[in-house]
Design an enzyme around this catalytic site. Structure first.
Site, PDB file in Angstrom:
ATOM      1  N   HIS A   1       6.223 -31.717   9.046  1.00 21.03           N
ATOM      2  CA  HIS A   1       5.283 -30.439   8.944  1.00 21.03           C
ATOM      3  C   HIS A   1       4.885 -30.169   7.592  1.00 21.03           C
ATOM      4  O   HIS A   1       4.071 -29.629   7.364  1.00 21.03           O
ATOM      5  CB  HIS A   1       6.749 -29.596   8.768  1.00 21.03           C
ATOM      6  CG  HIS A   1       7.972 -29.906   9.633  1.00 21.03           C
ATOM      7  ND1 HIS A   1       7.500 -28.254  10.396  1.00 21.03           N
ATOM      8  CD2 HIS A   1       9.422 -29.930   9.911  1.00 21.03           C
ATOM      9  CE1 HIS A   1       8.612 -29.225  11.728  1.00 21.03           C
ATOM     10  NE2 HIS A   1       9.862 -29.702  11.091  1.00 21.03           N
TER      11      HIS A   1
ATOM     12  N   HIS B   1       9.361 -24.725   7.798  1.00 22.85           N
ATOM     13  CA  HIS B   1       7.870 -25.385   8.622  1.00 22.85           C
ATOM     14  C   HIS B   1       6.816 -25.705   8.449  1.00 22.85           C
ATOM     15  O   HIS B   1       5.864 -25.774   8.400  1.00 22.85           O
ATOM     16  CB  HIS B   1       8.364 -24.861  10.052  1.00 22.85           C
ATOM     17  CG  HIS B   1      10.267 -25.318  10.815  1.00 22.85           C
ATOM     18  ND1 HIS B   1       9.789 -25.666  12.633  1.00 22.85           N
ATOM     19  CD2 HIS B   1      10.691 -26.308  10.226  1.00 22.85           C
ATOM     20  CE1 HIS B   1      10.844 -26.449  12.489  1.00 22.85           C
ATOM     21  NE2 HIS B   1      10.962 -26.793  11.624  1.00 22.85           N
TER      22      HIS B   1
ATOM     23  N   CYS C   1       3.760  -3.389   4.181  1.00 23.48           N
ATOM     24  CA  CYS C   1       2.441  -2.164   4.497  1.00 23.48           C
ATOM     25  C   CYS C   1       3.471  -1.559   5.812  1.00 23.48           C
ATOM     26  O   CYS C   1       4.562  -1.290   5.974  1.00 23.48           O
ATOM     27  CB  CYS C   1       1.266  -2.583   4.589  1.00 23.48           C
ATOM     28  SG  CYS C   1       0.647  -4.247   5.912  1.00 23.48           S
TER      29      CYS C   1
ATOM     30  N   ASP D   1       0.757  -1.346   0.225  1.00 24.88           N
ATOM     31  CA  ASP D   1       0.117  -0.047  -0.176  1.00 24.88           C
ATOM     32  C   ASP D   1       0.878   1.476   0.457  1.00 24.88           C
ATOM     33  O   ASP D   1       2.152   1.134  -0.609  1.00 24.88           O
ATOM     34  CB  ASP D   1      -1.368   0.233   1.193  1.00 24.88           C
ATOM     35  CG  ASP D   1      -0.342  -0.129   1.859  1.00 24.88           C
ATOM     36  OD1 ASP D   1       0.945   0.411   3.159  1.00 24.88           O
ATOM     37  OD2 ASP D   1      -0.859   0.100   3.560  1.00 24.88           O
TER      38      ASP D   1
ATOM     39  N   THR E   1       2.825  -2.164   8.980  1.00 26.92           N
ATOM     40  CA  THR E   1       2.821  -2.820   9.837  1.00 26.92           C
ATOM     41  C   THR E   1       3.886  -4.113   9.690  1.00 26.92           C
ATOM     42  O   THR E   1       3.947  -5.087  10.053  1.00 26.92           O
ATOM     43  CB  THR E   1       2.170  -3.022  11.496  1.00 26.92           C
ATOM     44  OG1 THR E   1       0.372  -3.402  10.905  1.00 26.92           O
ATOM     45  CG2 THR E   1       1.403  -1.265  11.520  1.00 26.92           C
TER      46      THR E   1
ATOM     47  N   GLY F   1      -2.016  -5.601   8.903  1.00 25.30           N
ATOM     48  CA  GLY F   1      -3.132  -5.515   7.772  1.00 25.30           C
ATOM     49  C   GLY F   1      -3.118  -6.063   6.184  1.00 25.30           C
ATOM     50  O   GLY F   1      -3.904  -7.475   6.138  1.00 25.30           O
ATOM     51  N   MET F   2      -0.867  -6.444   5.717  1.00 28.88           N
ATOM     52  CA  MET F   2      -1.116  -7.933   4.735  1.00 28.88           C
ATOM     53  C   MET F   2      -1.438  -8.624   5.369  1.00 28.88           C
ATOM     54  O   MET F   2      -2.028  -9.316   4.091  1.00 28.88           O
ATOM     55  CB  MET F   2      -0.210  -7.301   3.681  1.00 28.88           C
ATOM     56  CG  MET F   2       0.396  -5.539   3.093  1.00 28.88           C
ATOM     57  SD  MET F   2      -0.568  -5.922   2.222  1.00 28.88           S
ATOM     58  CE  MET F   2       0.286  -4.236   1.117  1.00 28.88           C
TER      59      MET F   2
END
Ligand code: RB5
Length: 150
Positions: free
Chosen positions: A136, A101, A68, A11, A70, A73-74
């Protein structure tokens, strides 16, 4: 090691970091698929989470990096898409282990959290690690079941 096609998207808050990573990825020999945004004008991160993830789901890119403010949000938006396993990282140990993993196919970065140097180390850790499979794979299979059933 063979270089893989990598999608990037952001963004407005992640735009400068996306542009930085695009350049670093190209210099490192990766084929870069840019899913936008294309300026620092305000926009909505879920739109670009979807655009970046779509490149992976359509097979145009093997992995994706979303930026983005932080990274949160993405990652929340990306994980709503079937077949996407996204994680927001700010340490290189986690950025590596989400591939080893969790078979994560999307790395989310917070441009207001990490600087360019660390962002590139996170990208390298993510892109150069390979899924270990074995037990895994069973656990990732259970995640896929959760996705199918909920
Ligand atoms: C945009 O201001 C900011 O909310 C966005 O980039 C992101 O951090 C959301 O999670």
């Amino acid at each position: 090691m063979e270089k893989i096609p990598v999608a990037v998207a952001s963004d407005h808050a992640g735009y400068a970091l996306k542009e930085f990573l695009k350049n670093k990825l190209s210099l490192a020999g990766y084929a870069v698929v840019d899913a936008g945004t294309d300026s620092a004008a305000s926009c909505d991160y879920p739109v670009y989470a979807e655009a970046g993830c779509r490149k992976v789901l359509d097979g145009e890119a093997a992995l994706c990096i979303l930026c983005c403010g932080t990274g949160a949000g993405m990652s929340i938006a990306a994980n709503k898409m079937k077949g996407i396993r996204a994680a927001c990282c700010s340490d290189t140990f986690t950025a590596r282990y989400i591939r080893l993993h969790n078979d994560a196919n999307v790395l989310c970065l917070g441009a207001r959290v990490v600087g360019e140097g660390l962002a590139w180390e996170l990208a390298e850790a993510f892109l150069t690690a390979e899924f270990e499979g074995g037990k895994h794979a069973r656990r990732v299979g259970l995640i896929t079941k959760l996705e199918e059933n909920n």
